[in-house]
Design a protein around this motif. Structure first.
Motif, PDB file in Angstrom:
ATOM      1  N   LEU A 209     -20.108 -20.777  17.605  1.00 55.18           N
ATOM      2  CA  LEU A 209     -18.913 -21.177  18.352  1.00 55.18           C
ATOM      3  C   LEU A 209     -19.271 -21.696  19.743  1.00 55.18           C
ATOM      4  O   LEU A 209     -18.659 -22.652  20.242  1.00 55.18           O
ATOM      5  CB  LEU A 209     -17.956 -19.985  18.470  1.00 55.18           C
ATOM      6  N   ALA A 210     -20.261 -21.079  20.370  1.00 52.96           N
ATOM      7  CA  ALA A 210     -20.669 -21.541  21.707  1.00 52.96           C
ATOM      8  C   ALA A 210     -21.273 -22.926  21.659  1.00 52.96           C
ATOM      9  O   ALA A 210     -21.095 -23.726  22.588  1.00 52.96           O
ATOM     10  CB  ALA A 210     -21.658 -20.545  22.314  1.00 52.96           C
ATOM     11  N   CYS A 211     -22.004 -23.218  20.566  1.00 56.97           N
ATOM     12  CA  CYS A 211     -22.653 -24.531  20.465  1.00 56.97           C
ATOM     13  C   CYS A 211     -21.678 -25.634  20.089  1.00 56.97           C
ATOM     14  O   CYS A 211     -22.006 -26.817  20.221  1.00 56.97           O
ATOM     15  CB  CYS A 211     -23.779 -24.473  19.438  1.00 56.97           C
ATOM     16  N   VAL A 212     -20.489 -25.274  19.610  1.00 59.84           N
ATOM     17  CA  VAL A 212     -19.498 -26.302  19.263  1.00 59.84           C
ATOM     18  C   VAL A 212     -18.903 -26.930  20.515  1.00 59.84           C
ATOM     19  O   VAL A 212     -18.516 -28.105  20.528  1.00 59.84           O
ATOM     20  CB  VAL A 212     -18.393 -25.686  18.386  1.00 59.84           C
ATOM     21  N   GLU A 213     -18.853 -26.192  21.607  1.00 60.64           N
ATOM     22  CA  GLU A 213     -18.166 -26.671  22.816  1.00 60.64           C
ATOM     23  C   GLU A 213     -18.833 -27.908  23.399  1.00 60.64           C
ATOM     24  O   GLU A 213     -18.158 -28.852  23.821  1.00 60.64           O
ATOM     25  CB  GLU A 213     -18.140 -25.561  23.860  1.00 60.64           C
ATOM     26  N   MET A 214     -20.166 -27.935  23.421  1.00 55.12           N
ATOM     27  CA  MET A 214     -20.861 -29.003  24.122  1.00 55.12           C
ATOM     28  C   MET A 214     -20.621 -30.383  23.507  1.00 55.12           C
ATOM     29  O   MET A 214     -20.323 -31.337  24.236  1.00 55.12           O
ATOM     30  CB  MET A 214     -22.363 -28.697  24.188  1.00 55.12           C
ATOM     31  N   PRO A 215     -20.736 -30.571  22.181  1.00 49.93           N
ATOM     32  CA  PRO A 215     -20.451 -31.916  21.642  1.00 49.93           C
ATOM     33  C   PRO A 215     -19.038 -32.397  21.924  1.00 49.93           C
ATOM     34  O   PRO A 215     -18.817 -33.572  22.222  1.00 49.93           O
ATOM     35  CB  PRO A 215     -20.705 -31.758  20.139  1.00 49.93           C
ATOM     36  N   LEU A 216     -18.073 -31.466  21.846  1.00 45.19           N
ATOM     37  CA  LEU A 216     -16.684 -31.871  22.085  1.00 45.19           C
ATOM     38  C   LEU A 216     -16.481 -32.287  23.551  1.00 45.19           C
ATOM     39  O   LEU A 216     -15.864 -33.323  23.835  1.00 45.19           O
ATOM     40  CB  LEU A 216     -15.746 -30.735  21.717  1.00 45.19           C
TER      41      LEU A 216
ATOM     42  N   LEU B  68     -11.251 -18.104  20.528  1.00 48.05           N
ATOM     43  CA  LEU B  68     -11.857 -17.873  19.212  1.00 48.05           C
ATOM     44  C   LEU B  68     -13.070 -16.954  19.325  1.00 48.05           C
ATOM     45  O   LEU B  68     -13.295 -16.089  18.468  1.00 48.05           O
ATOM     46  CB  LEU B  68     -12.269 -19.210  18.595  1.00 48.05           C
ATOM     47  N   MET B  69     -13.836 -17.127  20.384  1.00 48.78           N
ATOM     48  CA  MET B  69     -15.024 -16.303  20.584  1.00 48.78           C
ATOM     49  C   MET B  69     -14.641 -14.839  20.809  1.00 48.78           C
ATOM     50  O   MET B  69     -15.254 -13.915  20.256  1.00 48.78           O
ATOM     51  CB  MET B  69     -15.827 -16.840  21.774  1.00 48.78           C
ATOM     52  N   LEU B  70     -13.591 -14.609  21.622  1.00 49.74           N
ATOM     53  CA  LEU B  70     -13.154 -13.244  21.876  1.00 49.74           C
ATOM     54  C   LEU B  70     -12.565 -12.603  20.612  1.00 49.74           C
ATOM     55  O   LEU B  70     -12.788 -11.407  20.348  1.00 49.74           O
ATOM     56  CB  LEU B  70     -12.129 -13.224  23.008  1.00 49.74           C
TER      57      LEU B  70
ATOM     58  N   VAL C 223      -5.283 -35.965  32.144  1.00 51.75           N
ATOM     59  CA  VAL C 223      -5.347 -35.773  30.696  1.00 51.75           C
ATOM     60  C   VAL C 223      -6.724 -35.291  30.271  1.00 51.75           C
ATOM     61  O   VAL C 223      -6.875 -34.391  29.433  1.00 51.75           O
ATOM     62  CB  VAL C 223      -4.972 -37.080  29.975  1.00 51.75           C
ATOM     63  N   HIS C 224      -7.774 -35.896  30.876  1.00 51.28           N
ATOM     64  CA  HIS C 224      -9.136 -35.478  30.548  1.00 51.28           C
ATOM     65  C   HIS C 224      -9.367 -34.015  30.923  1.00 51.28           C
ATOM     66  O   HIS C 224      -9.932 -33.236  30.137  1.00 51.28           O
ATOM     67  CB  HIS C 224     -10.130 -36.367  31.297  1.00 51.28           C
ATOM     68  N   LEU C 225      -8.896 -33.619  32.100  1.00 54.99           N
ATOM     69  CA  LEU C 225      -9.063 -32.233  32.534  1.00 54.99           C
ATOM     70  C   LEU C 225      -8.293 -31.285  31.626  1.00 54.99           C
ATOM     71  O   LEU C 225      -8.784 -30.203  31.259  1.00 54.99           O
ATOM     72  CB  LEU C 225      -8.583 -32.089  33.978  1.00 54.99           C
ATOM     73  N   LEU C 226      -7.089 -31.701  31.212  1.00 56.12           N
ATOM     74  CA  LEU C 226      -6.276 -30.866  30.324  1.00 56.12           C
ATOM     75  C   LEU C 226      -6.970 -30.669  28.977  1.00 56.12           C
ATOM     76  O   LEU C 226      -7.080 -29.538  28.473  1.00 56.12           O
ATOM     77  CB  LEU C 226      -4.903 -31.510  30.134  1.00 56.12           C
ATOM     78  N   LEU C 227      -7.446 -31.765  28.380  1.00 62.94           N
ATOM     79  CA  LEU C 227      -8.113 -31.661  27.073  1.00 62.94           C
ATOM     80  C   LEU C 227      -9.389 -30.829  27.173  1.00 62.94           C
ATOM     81  O   LEU C 227      -9.682 -30.010  26.287  1.00 62.94           O
ATOM     82  CB  LEU C 227      -8.434 -33.062  26.547  1.00 62.94           C
ATOM     83  N   ARG C 228     -10.139 -31.032  28.245  1.00 67.31           N
ATOM     84  CA  ARG C 228     -11.383 -30.278  28.385  1.00 67.31           C
ATOM     85  C   ARG C 228     -11.095 -28.790  28.556  1.00 67.31           C
ATOM     86  O   ARG C 228     -11.780 -27.936  27.977  1.00 67.31           O
ATOM     87  CB  ARG C 228     -12.167 -30.805  29.582  1.00 67.31           C
ATOM     88  N   ARG C 229     -10.056 -28.477  29.355  1.00 69.08           N
ATOM     89  CA  ARG C 229      -9.693 -27.073  29.512  1.00 69.08           C
ATOM     90  C   ARG C 229      -9.182 -26.486  28.196  1.00 69.08           C
ATOM     91  O   ARG C 229      -9.468 -25.318  27.868  1.00 69.08           O
ATOM     92  CB  ARG C 229      -8.628 -26.941  30.595  1.00 69.08           C
TER      93      ARG C 229
ATOM     94  N   VAL D 243     -10.075 -27.351  25.158  1.00 67.42           N
ATOM     95  CA  VAL D 243     -11.233 -27.092  24.302  1.00 67.42           C
ATOM     96  C   VAL D 243     -11.979 -25.853  24.757  1.00 67.42           C
ATOM     97  O   VAL D 243     -12.324 -24.975  23.947  1.00 67.42           O
ATOM     98  CB  VAL D 243     -12.178 -28.325  24.316  1.00 67.42           C
ATOM     99  N   THR D 244     -12.203 -25.753  26.075  1.00 68.03           N
ATOM    100  CA  THR D 244     -12.951 -24.605  26.599  1.00 68.03           C
ATOM    101  C   THR D 244     -12.205 -23.299  26.362  1.00 68.03           C
ATOM    102  O   THR D 244     -12.779 -22.315  25.860  1.00 68.03           O
ATOM    103  CB  THR D 244     -13.212 -24.801  28.108  1.00 68.03           C
TER     104      THR D 244
END
Length: 717
Positions: free
Chosen positions: A304-311, A399-401, A384-390, A392-393
């Motif tokens: 799950l942690a490695c999925v964040e970087m490509p997105l 999901l991780m928790l 919009v970019h900041l919203l989408l990035r937040r 995803v993060t």
């Protein structure tokens, strides 16, 4: 995958791979293969190698044209990821293995997902070169070559760099283990308290923290020391190469630009590369260490942690493309607005005369509206970019928790381990971002300093100096059919087939109207330039055959506007002369009439002349320049309006000294009739050609151009 690659071939390969897995799984279940360590690893490798061969031919059959290389890489990763991972886990245990000849459904799905994510990230960071990317690829290759060149410049500091890299690795290792012991402390405090274990955990955490600080400080200090040595080395090489260039090079390049390359660009080049390498290596070591420990804690959370970087990288790439376009448009609009304001304010009288204030205001308002619209669009895209990035993060963290809670409930993970993993994940995102972007930033920074490398590689266009240095020199100068044009004005001939002689031990005067070629002759005699045709001879030998140092010791030039360096009067007189004594300096000053004003200063010959001699008058600077020439005892003395700023009495005193040297060849350019009349030979130049030659009396009797232009040429006393 890139947008140009169809998804259908990947789905077909994935479906066929699932069919192969099903067949093998049914065979294993029906045959009852043993589950020993060697057996299941052998089965797994054989199964995936056979799958690789089958899927490879299938991929070639269904996708023979587009995306061939990308699909083949994905097939190889899909087949080899699982056996490689299980083999590594067996050799260096970081978790439990399933000990089954074929993986279960969850493992197959996880392998396919992780393979696709890894391939997407690879293709995003290192895309295949398209036909239209030839120029871009060429620039990247040049940037990589420049980067390696900077690395080679740092090779003499290999001991410093080796120590810095060692401390960097130790720093990264210490920082990597700190979250582990933070988690252990939490586990001890939340469970059954054991005083000894608690002290050990606290002690090791403090030890790793201290080691991180100590090794980090040593690493930073050694890196900065290496950076200073690199900057010193590059600046010395650049300055040395600049001093070798021909005079025309400095006429084509402004001193301010060269100084900027020498100081700012070299510092920027070395600092950016050194700091980027520092960050790159530190992030790489920390990423490898953290991945290793994160896999030991939980492979599910690691995925799950490695999925964040490509997105986030995909979102960042799209935003950068839009942002760069809008930034360029914004710069253009701002430039237009500045131009409109400057034009209106500069022509305010015209605007007021035609009562056009309202029109100019509307034009400026239109420019401001365009700027506002672009900034508004840029702000919306940024939001919009900041919203989408937040999203995803935060979504991945949730999901991780949730997954962490499930692992804690099943007692496969402790609360302290979950906290350690969360701390790792926070640093992991930063380190992965550095790994993705830092290499491109290094290439961009090195490319920005390409001018420094161009100056380092530049070779002088003049011919190399010769080796001739005879013990005696007669001092006879001659121009033999010389044609010359300045490099900046190749279409204009400054000298046209000039032939003349300057007799040894005599005084020759060059006269003529402005632009006739007198100063061009002096520049050629100093070998600042090379003639296009013909030769300039000294004792019958071309000037290029003499050693540069020998030629400068035998020929001295005093110009109309001499340049003085910041420093004392004595320093400027002996400038460039090795082994000059104080007595020789004062003797030359006395002969050049420097004594007439130097003792009015409190420090005498130690008086600072100021920047470019700004503390002295023009005549005083000329006296010092003449003393600088006389202290060398030259065989040939060239005077280009050398006494033009002096008063009459000083001119007469200095001229008597210059004319009184026996056996010395003197070439003078002057606008005083009294000086020219004393010359043994006069050469009259006009429009780059020799028109008349002879003594003053001969030229006056001839009643030619010298006679007709005498009143315009000379300033009567």
């Amino acid at each position: 995958m890139p947008g140009t690659v169809a998804v259908r071939p990947y789905l077909l390969v994935l479906a066929f791979d699932g069919l192969l897995w099903l067949l093998v799984w049914l065979y294993v279940v029906s045959s009852g293969v043993t589950h020993s360590l060697g057996t299941w690893l052998t089965w797994l490798w054989c199964y995936r190698l056979v799958s690789l061969a089958i899927l490879h031919h299938l991929a070639r059959f269904i996708n023979a044209e587009s995306g061939q290389t990308v699909l083949m890489r994905w097939v190889a990763a899909l087949c080899l990821l699982c056996p490689t991972y299980e083999t590594v886990k067996t050799l260096l245990p970081v978790g439990s293995s399933y000990h089954c000849p074929v993986p279960d459904v969850g493992t197959v799905a996880l392998g396919a997902a992780s393979t696709s994510i890894a391939c997407v990230l690879w293709e995003y960071v290192f895309p295949d070169k398209a036909k239209g990317d030839t120029v871009k690829e060429k620039k990247q290759q040049e940037a990589r070559a420049l980067l390696m060149r900077v690395v080679r410049y740092a090779a003499p500091d290999y001991l410093y760099l080796a120590a810095a890299f060692l401390f960097l690795a130790l720093t990264a290792i210490c920082e990597t283990y700190i979250p582990i012991y933070i988690g252990k402390v939490i586990d001890i405090l939340s469970g059954t308290y054991e005083h000894t274990s608690f002290l050990w955990a606290i002690g090791l955490m403090g030890l790793y923290s201290l080691g991180s600080s100590l090794f980090g400080g040593l690493r930073g200090g050694i890196f900065m020391c290496s950076l200073c040595r690199l900057n010193k080395r590059v600046r010395h090489m650049l300055f040395q190469n600049l001093m070798r260039q021909e005079v025309s090079f400095f006429e084509e390049n402004k001193p301010g630009s060269l100084s900027s390359r020498l100081i700012s660009d070299t510092d920027k080049m070395g600092r950016s590369v050194a700091l980027n390498v520092n960050v790159l290596l530190r992030s790489l070591v920390k990423t490898v260490g953290m991945l290793w420990l994160m896999l030991g804690l939980s492979w599910e959370l690691t995925l799950l942690a490695c999925v964040e970087m490509p997105l986030t990288a995909l979102l960042q790439n799209n935003y950068n493309t839009v942002s760069q376009t809008l930034s360029q448009q914004l710069q253009d609009c701002q430039a237009e607005a500045r131009e409109l304001a400057s034009e209106s304010i500069g022509a305010v009288h015209m605007v007021r005369s035609f009562h056009a204030e309202r029109q100019e205001l509307e034009r400026y308002q239109g420019a401001l509206d365009k700027i506002f619209r672009i900034k508004r669009r840029k702000g919306i895209y940024s939001a919009v970019h900041l919203l989408l990035r937040r999203m995803v993060t935060v979504g991945l963290k949730v999901l991780m928790l949730l997954q962490g809670r499930a692992l804690i409930s099943s007692q496969r993970l402790s609360m302290g381990s979950l906290l350690s993993f969360v701390l790792y994940q926070k640093d992991m995102a930063t380190n992965m971002k550095h790994l993705v972007y830092i290499y491109g930033d290094m290439l961009t920074t090195v490319t920005a300093s390409v001018k420094v490398f161009q100056l380092l590689d530049r070779t002088p266009k003049m011919r190399e100096e010769g080796s001739l240095a005879p013990p005696t020199l007669e001092g006879k100068l001659a121009f033999n059919n010389v044609t010359f044009s300045y490099p900046s004005r190749q279409d204009v001939q400054a000298l046209k087939d000039v032939t003349l002689e300057v007799a040894a031990g005599r005084m020759t005067a060059l006269v003529g109207p402005n632009g006739s070629g007198k100063s061009s002759c002096v520049s050629l005699l100093q070998r600042f330039y090379e003639p296009r045709q013909g030769e300039v001879l000294l004792d019958g030998v071309p000037l290029r055959d003499y050693q540069h140092r020998y030629l400068r010791s035998k020929v001295a030039v005093v110009s109309q506007d001499p340049y003085l360096f910041s420093g004392s009067v004595g320093y400027n007189i002996q400038y460039g002369l090795q082994g000059c004594t104080e007595e020789q300096v004062k003797e030359a000053g006395r002969r050049a009439n420097v004594d007439s004003f130097i003792w009015d200063f409190r420090d005498g010959y130690d008086t600072d002349v100021g920047e470019c001699g700004g503390q002295l008058s023009g005549g005083q600077k000329q006296c010092i320049a003449i003393a600088r020439a006389l202290v060398r005892r030259p065989q040939i003395l060239i005077l280009d309006e050398a006494t033009s700023c002096m008063d009459v009495h000083t001119q007469d005193a200095v001229q008597a000294v210059l004319n009184g040297a026996k056996g010395q060849t003197v070439l003078v350019i002057a606008h005083r009739l009294q000086t020219v009349e004393k010359a043994d030979h006069i050469v009259f130049l006009d429009n780059g050609q020799v028109v008349e030659q002879g003594t003053h009396k001969e030229l006056m009797d001839r009643k030619g151009q010298y006679y007709r232009l005498r009143e315009k040429l000379f300033l009567e006393d």
